[in-house]
Design a protein around this motif. Sequence first.
Motif, short mmCIF file in Angstrom:
data_model
loop_
_atom_site.label_atom_id
_atom_site.label_comp_id
_atom_site.label_asym_id
_atom_site.label_seq_id
_atom_site.Cartn_x
_atom_site.Cartn_y
_atom_site.Cartn_z
N TRP A 193 -0.66 0.65 7.07
CA TRP A 193 -0.63 -0.69 7.65
C TRP A 193 -2.00 -1.34 7.77
CZ3 TRP A 193 4.15 -0.80 6.76
CH2 TRP A 193 5.03 0.20 7.17
N ALA A 194 -3.01 -0.78 7.12
CA ALA A 194 -4.35 -1.38 7.19
C ALA A 194 -4.34 -2.81 6.69
CB ALA A 194 -5.34 -0.55 6.36
N GLU A 195 -3.46 -3.11 5.72
CA GLU A 195 -3.42 -4.44 5.12
C GLU A 195 -3.02 -5.52 6.12
OE1 GLU A 195 0.52 -2.38 4.12
OE2 GLU A 195 -1.59 -1.85 4.37
N LYS A 240 -0.33 -14.15 4.31
CA LYS A 240 0.68 -13.84 5.33
C LYS A 240 1.44 -12.59 4.94
CE LYS A 240 4.44 -16.38 5.69
NZ LYS A 240 5.55 -15.48 5.34
N PRO A 241 2.02 -11.89 5.94
CA PRO A 241 2.87 -10.75 5.61
C PRO A 241 4.12 -11.22 4.87
CG PRO A 241 2.24 -10.73 7.93
CD PRO A 241 1.86 -12.08 7.38
N SER A 288 0.83 -1.20 0.00
CA SER A 288 0.00 0.00 0.00
C SER A 288 0.87 1.26 0.00
CB SER A 288 -0.96 0.02 1.19
OG SER A 288 -0.38 0.64 2.31
N ALA A 289 0.39 2.25 -0.75
CA ALA A 289 1.12 3.52 -0.82
C ALA A 289 1.18 4.20 0.54
CB ALA A 289 0.45 4.44 -1.85
N ALA A 290 0.10 4.09 1.33
CA ALA A 290 0.09 4.73 2.64
C ALA A 290 1.11 4.10 3.58
CB ALA A 290 -1.31 4.64 3.25
N SER A 291 1.28 2.80 3.49
CA SER A 291 2.28 2.13 4.33
C SER A 291 3.69 2.53 3.92
CB SER A 291 2.10 0.61 4.25
OG SER A 291 0.85 0.24 4.77
N LEU A 292 3.93 2.70 2.62
CA LEU A 292 5.25 3.17 2.20
C LEU A 292 5.50 4.59 2.71
CD1 LEU A 292 7.87 2.78 0.66
CD2 LEU A 292 6.70 3.64 -1.38
#
Length: 274
Positions: free
Chosen positions: A196-198, A215-216, A157-161
Amino acid sequence: MATPVLRSLHVHPVKSVAGHAPAEAAVEPWGLAGDRRWMLVDAAGRAVTQRQQPRLALAAAAPLADGAVRLTAPGTAPLTVAVPEPSGTTVVELFGEKVEAVPAGTASDRWFSAYLDAPVRLVHLDDPAYRRPVDPGYALPGETVSFADGFPLLLASAASLDALNSLIAQGDHADEGPLPMNRFRPNLVVDGTAPWAEDGWKRVAVGEVPFRVVKPCGRCVVTTTDQATAARGKEPLRTLARHRRFGDRLVFGQNLVPERTGTLRVGDPVLVLA
Protein backbone atom coordinates in the motif's frame (compact mmCIF):
# COMPACT_ATOMS: atom_id res chain seq x y z
CA MET A 1 14.54 -1.31 1.05
CA ALA A 2 15.99 -1.56 -2.46
CA THR A 3 14.72 0.73 -5.21
CA PRO A 4 11.40 -0.54 -6.56
CA VAL A 5 11.34 -1.69 -10.17
CA LEU A 6 8.85 -2.12 -12.97
CA ARG A 7 7.97 -5.82 -12.89
CA SER A 8 5.71 -5.94 -15.93
CA LEU A 9 3.90 -3.90 -18.57
CA HIS A 10 0.39 -4.65 -19.84
CA VAL A 11 -1.31 -3.35 -22.96
CA HIS A 12 -4.97 -4.12 -23.72
CA PRO A 13 -5.70 -3.07 -27.31
CA VAL A 14 -9.44 -3.78 -27.00
CA LYS A 15 -11.13 -2.60 -23.82
CA SER A 16 -12.11 -5.55 -21.57
CA VAL A 17 -10.39 -8.10 -23.82
CA ALA A 18 -7.17 -9.87 -22.85
CA GLY A 19 -4.03 -8.10 -24.01
CA HIS A 20 -0.30 -8.77 -23.91
CA ALA A 21 2.74 -8.07 -21.73
CA PRO A 22 5.56 -6.51 -23.79
CA ALA A 23 9.09 -6.02 -22.54
CA GLU A 24 8.86 -2.32 -23.38
CA ALA A 25 6.17 0.16 -24.36
CA ALA A 26 6.00 3.76 -25.46
CA VAL A 27 4.16 6.21 -23.23
CA GLU A 28 1.92 8.59 -25.15
CA PRO A 29 0.08 11.53 -23.52
CA TRP A 30 -3.12 9.42 -23.29
CA GLY A 31 -1.54 6.14 -22.14
CA LEU A 32 0.64 3.27 -23.34
CA ALA A 33 0.86 3.06 -27.12
CA GLY A 34 -2.00 0.93 -28.42
CA ASP A 35 -3.73 0.55 -25.08
CA ARG A 36 -7.54 0.56 -25.19
CA ARG A 37 -7.84 2.19 -28.60
CA TRP A 38 -10.69 -0.22 -29.49
CA MET A 39 -13.98 -0.80 -27.69
CA LEU A 40 -17.22 -2.71 -28.10
CA VAL A 41 -20.58 -0.95 -28.00
CA ASP A 42 -24.17 -2.18 -28.07
CA ALA A 43 -26.92 -1.20 -30.51
CA ALA A 44 -27.46 2.05 -28.61
CA GLY A 45 -23.76 2.94 -28.76
CA ARG A 46 -23.08 2.21 -25.08
CA ALA A 47 -19.80 0.61 -24.05
CA VAL A 48 -19.85 -3.17 -23.59
CA THR A 49 -17.22 -4.50 -21.16
CA GLN A 50 -16.72 -7.45 -18.86
CA ARG A 51 -19.25 -5.79 -16.58
CA GLN A 52 -21.98 -6.93 -18.97
CA GLN A 53 -20.11 -9.71 -20.81
CA PRO A 54 -17.64 -11.63 -18.63
CA ARG A 55 -16.80 -13.93 -21.58
CA LEU A 56 -14.77 -11.06 -23.03
CA ALA A 57 -12.06 -12.18 -20.60
CA LEU A 58 -11.50 -15.27 -22.77
CA ALA A 59 -11.05 -13.30 -25.99
CA ALA A 60 -7.66 -11.78 -26.78
CA ALA A 61 -6.35 -8.97 -28.96
CA ALA A 62 -2.76 -8.99 -30.18
CA PRO A 63 -1.33 -5.79 -31.68
CA LEU A 64 -0.07 -5.84 -35.25
CA ALA A 65 1.66 -3.26 -37.42
CA ASP A 66 0.05 0.15 -37.88
CA GLY A 67 -2.41 -0.32 -35.01
CA ALA A 68 -4.22 -3.36 -36.42
CA VAL A 69 -5.24 -6.17 -34.05
CA ARG A 70 -5.58 -9.94 -34.35
CA LEU A 71 -8.59 -11.22 -32.45
CA THR A 72 -8.84 -14.73 -31.00
CA ALA A 73 -11.48 -16.42 -28.84
CA PRO A 74 -12.45 -19.99 -27.91
CA GLY A 75 -14.34 -21.80 -30.65
CA THR A 76 -13.92 -18.91 -33.08
CA ALA A 77 -11.61 -18.49 -36.07
CA PRO A 78 -9.05 -15.69 -35.61
CA LEU A 79 -9.75 -12.36 -37.26
CA THR A 80 -7.38 -9.54 -38.22
CA VAL A 81 -8.88 -6.06 -38.03
CA ALA A 82 -7.15 -3.14 -39.72
CA VAL A 83 -7.42 0.39 -38.42
CA PRO A 84 -10.48 1.83 -40.19
CA GLU A 85 -10.25 4.90 -42.36
CA PRO A 86 -11.53 7.92 -40.38
CA SER A 87 -13.96 8.87 -43.15
CA GLY A 88 -16.95 8.82 -40.83
CA THR A 89 -17.36 8.76 -37.07
CA THR A 90 -20.10 7.64 -34.74
CA VAL A 91 -20.88 8.87 -31.24
CA VAL A 92 -20.53 6.25 -28.52
CA GLU A 93 -21.07 6.42 -24.79
CA LEU A 94 -18.57 5.42 -22.10
CA PHE A 95 -19.66 5.92 -18.49
CA GLY A 96 -22.02 8.68 -19.56
CA GLU A 97 -19.42 10.47 -21.71
CA LYS A 98 -20.10 11.00 -25.40
CA VAL A 99 -17.05 10.14 -27.51
CA GLU A 100 -16.56 10.19 -31.27
CA ALA A 101 -15.11 6.96 -32.68
CA VAL A 102 -14.72 5.22 -36.02
CA PRO A 103 -16.69 2.01 -36.76
CA ALA A 104 -14.36 -0.92 -37.38
CA GLY A 105 -16.59 -2.63 -39.95
CA THR A 106 -19.04 -5.47 -40.36
CA ALA A 107 -16.50 -8.30 -40.17
CA SER A 108 -15.43 -7.48 -36.62
CA ASP A 109 -19.02 -6.71 -35.61
CA ARG A 110 -20.13 -10.15 -36.77
CA TRP A 111 -17.14 -11.83 -35.14
CA PHE A 112 -17.79 -10.36 -31.70
CA SER A 113 -21.59 -10.64 -31.99
CA ALA A 114 -21.33 -14.35 -32.80
CA TYR A 115 -18.87 -14.95 -29.97
CA LEU A 116 -20.98 -13.12 -27.38
CA ASP A 117 -24.34 -14.18 -28.87
CA ALA A 118 -25.39 -10.54 -28.62
CA PRO A 119 -25.37 -7.67 -31.13
CA VAL A 120 -22.28 -5.52 -30.63
CA ARG A 121 -20.08 -3.24 -32.74
CA LEU A 122 -16.34 -2.64 -32.58
CA VAL A 123 -15.15 0.98 -32.74
CA HIS A 124 -11.73 2.61 -32.88
CA LEU A 125 -10.52 5.79 -31.21
CA ASP A 126 -8.86 7.43 -34.17
CA ASP A 127 -7.36 10.53 -32.56
CA PRO A 128 -6.94 10.35 -28.77
CA ALA A 129 -5.22 13.74 -28.77
CA TYR A 130 -8.61 15.44 -28.59
CA ARG A 131 -11.47 12.90 -28.61
CA ARG A 132 -11.84 12.35 -24.86
CA PRO A 133 -10.58 14.72 -22.14
CA VAL A 134 -9.50 13.47 -18.72
CA ASP A 135 -11.89 14.31 -15.87
CA PRO A 136 -11.31 18.07 -15.40
CA GLY A 137 -11.36 17.60 -11.64
CA TYR A 138 -7.99 15.86 -11.95
CA ALA A 139 -6.57 16.98 -15.30
CA LEU A 140 -4.47 19.80 -16.59
CA PRO A 141 -5.79 21.64 -19.67
CA GLY A 142 -5.58 19.54 -22.81
CA GLU A 143 -4.97 16.17 -21.15
CA THR A 144 -6.81 13.32 -22.85
CA VAL A 145 -7.35 9.60 -22.39
CA SER A 146 -8.08 6.57 -24.56
CA PHE A 147 -11.01 4.20 -23.92
CA ALA A 148 -9.50 3.40 -20.49
CA ASP A 149 -11.99 3.78 -17.65
CA GLY A 150 -10.85 7.27 -16.75
CA PHE A 151 -7.11 7.91 -16.77
CA PRO A 152 -4.17 7.18 -19.09
CA LEU A 153 -2.45 4.50 -16.97
CA LEU A 154 -3.15 2.28 -13.99
CA LEU A 155 -0.38 1.21 -11.62
CA ALA A 156 -0.55 -1.65 -9.13
CA SER A 157 2.05 -3.08 -6.77
CA ALA A 158 2.92 -6.73 -6.23
CA ALA A 159 3.30 -6.16 -2.49
CA SER A 160 -0.21 -4.74 -2.23
CA LEU A 161 -1.62 -7.74 -4.07
CA ASP A 162 0.22 -10.05 -1.65
CA ALA A 163 -1.27 -8.12 1.26
CA LEU A 164 -4.74 -8.27 -0.26
CA ASN A 165 -4.42 -12.01 -0.81
CA SER A 166 -3.42 -12.45 2.82
CA LEU A 167 -6.61 -10.65 3.85
CA ILE A 168 -8.68 -12.77 1.46
CA ALA A 169 -7.18 -15.90 3.04
CA GLN A 170 -8.55 -14.76 6.41
CA GLY A 171 -12.05 -14.06 5.09
CA ASP A 172 -15.17 -16.07 4.36
CA HIS A 173 -14.25 -16.69 0.70
CA ALA A 174 -10.69 -17.86 1.26
CA ASP A 175 -11.16 -20.61 -1.32
CA GLU A 176 -11.26 -17.97 -4.08
CA GLY A 177 -7.72 -16.81 -3.40
CA PRO A 178 -4.98 -16.10 -4.02
CA LEU A 179 -5.98 -13.84 -6.90
CA PRO A 180 -3.62 -13.07 -9.80
CA MET A 181 -2.79 -9.53 -10.84
CA ASN A 182 -4.75 -9.84 -14.09
CA ARG A 183 -7.99 -9.45 -12.10
CA PHE A 184 -7.09 -5.74 -11.86
CA ARG A 185 -5.98 -5.22 -15.49
CA PRO A 186 -3.18 -2.72 -14.70
CA ASN A 187 -0.76 -1.18 -17.17
CA LEU A 188 2.22 -1.09 -14.78
CA VAL A 189 3.06 -3.59 -12.05
CA VAL A 190 5.70 -2.45 -9.58
CA ASP A 191 7.84 -4.71 -7.42
CA GLY A 192 9.87 -3.92 -4.31
CA THR A 193 7.56 -1.56 -2.40
CA ALA A 194 5.93 -1.91 0.98
CA PRO A 195 2.25 -2.95 0.83
CA TRP A 196 0.00 0.00 0.00
CA ALA A 197 2.98 2.37 -0.29
CA GLU A 198 1.43 3.75 -3.50
CA ASP A 199 -1.39 5.28 -1.43
CA GLY A 200 0.98 8.06 -0.40
CA TRP A 201 2.53 8.81 -3.77
CA LYS A 202 1.88 12.12 -5.55
CA ARG A 203 4.49 11.94 -8.32
CA VAL A 204 6.55 8.99 -9.47
CA ALA A 205 9.13 8.37 -12.20
CA VAL A 206 9.29 5.03 -13.95
CA GLY A 207 12.51 4.90 -15.91
CA GLU A 208 12.67 8.09 -17.95
CA VAL A 209 8.99 9.03 -17.61
CA PRO A 210 7.50 11.05 -14.71
CA PHE A 211 3.83 10.68 -13.82
CA ARG A 212 1.29 12.42 -11.62
CA VAL A 213 -0.48 10.01 -9.30
CA VAL A 214 -3.97 11.46 -9.50
CA LYS A 215 -6.28 9.19 -7.50
CA PRO A 216 -6.84 5.64 -6.25
CA CYS A 217 -8.64 3.32 -8.63
CA GLY A 218 -12.18 2.40 -7.60
CA ARG A 219 -12.86 -1.25 -8.41
CA CYS A 220 -15.93 -2.89 -9.94
CA VAL A 221 -17.39 -6.34 -10.63
CA VAL A 222 -14.78 -7.00 -13.33
CA THR A 223 -12.28 -7.80 -10.55
CA THR A 224 -14.48 -10.71 -9.45
CA THR A 225 -14.22 -12.29 -12.92
CA ASP A 226 -11.69 -15.10 -13.32
CA GLN A 227 -9.78 -14.02 -16.43
CA ALA A 228 -9.02 -17.66 -17.31
CA THR A 229 -12.58 -19.04 -17.02
CA ALA A 230 -14.92 -15.99 -17.05
CA ALA A 231 -16.55 -17.32 -13.85
CA ARG A 232 -17.52 -14.76 -11.22
CA GLY A 233 -17.01 -14.94 -7.46
CA LYS A 234 -17.16 -12.60 -4.49
CA GLU A 235 -13.51 -11.62 -4.20
CA PRO A 236 -11.75 -9.24 -4.13
CA LEU A 237 -14.71 -6.90 -3.63
CA ARG A 238 -15.77 -8.57 -0.37
CA THR A 239 -12.33 -8.02 1.16
CA LEU A 240 -11.82 -4.59 -0.37
CA ALA A 241 -15.13 -3.51 1.19
CA ARG A 242 -13.79 -4.46 4.61
CA HIS A 243 -10.25 -3.16 4.34
CA ARG A 244 -9.87 -0.79 1.37
CA ARG A 245 -12.93 1.45 1.35
CA PHE A 246 -12.09 5.08 0.56
CA GLY A 247 -15.36 6.99 0.82
CA ASP A 248 -17.80 5.14 -1.41
CA ARG A 249 -15.04 3.45 -3.47
CA LEU A 250 -13.34 0.08 -3.00
CA VAL A 251 -9.83 0.76 -4.18
CA PHE A 252 -6.80 -1.08 -5.47
CA GLY A 253 -4.08 0.57 -7.54
CA GLN A 254 -3.44 4.15 -8.56
CA ASN A 255 -4.36 6.12 -11.67
CA LEU A 256 -1.53 7.97 -13.43
CA VAL A 257 -1.21 10.80 -15.93
CA PRO A 258 2.14 11.05 -17.76
CA GLU A 259 4.00 14.34 -17.52
CA ARG A 260 5.89 13.62 -20.73
CA THR A 261 6.30 10.87 -23.29
CA GLY A 262 9.04 8.26 -23.35
CA THR A 263 9.65 4.53 -23.31
CA LEU A 264 9.17 2.17 -20.37
CA ARG A 265 11.08 -1.09 -20.03
CA VAL A 266 10.58 -4.00 -17.67
CA GLY A 267 13.21 -3.62 -14.94
CA ASP A 268 13.15 0.18 -14.99
CA PRO A 269 13.66 1.80 -11.56
CA VAL A 270 10.63 3.36 -9.92
CA LEU A 271 11.40 6.56 -8.00
CA VAL A 272 8.94 8.32 -5.73
CA LEU A 273 9.29 12.05 -6.46
CA ALA A 274 6.65 13.37 -4.06
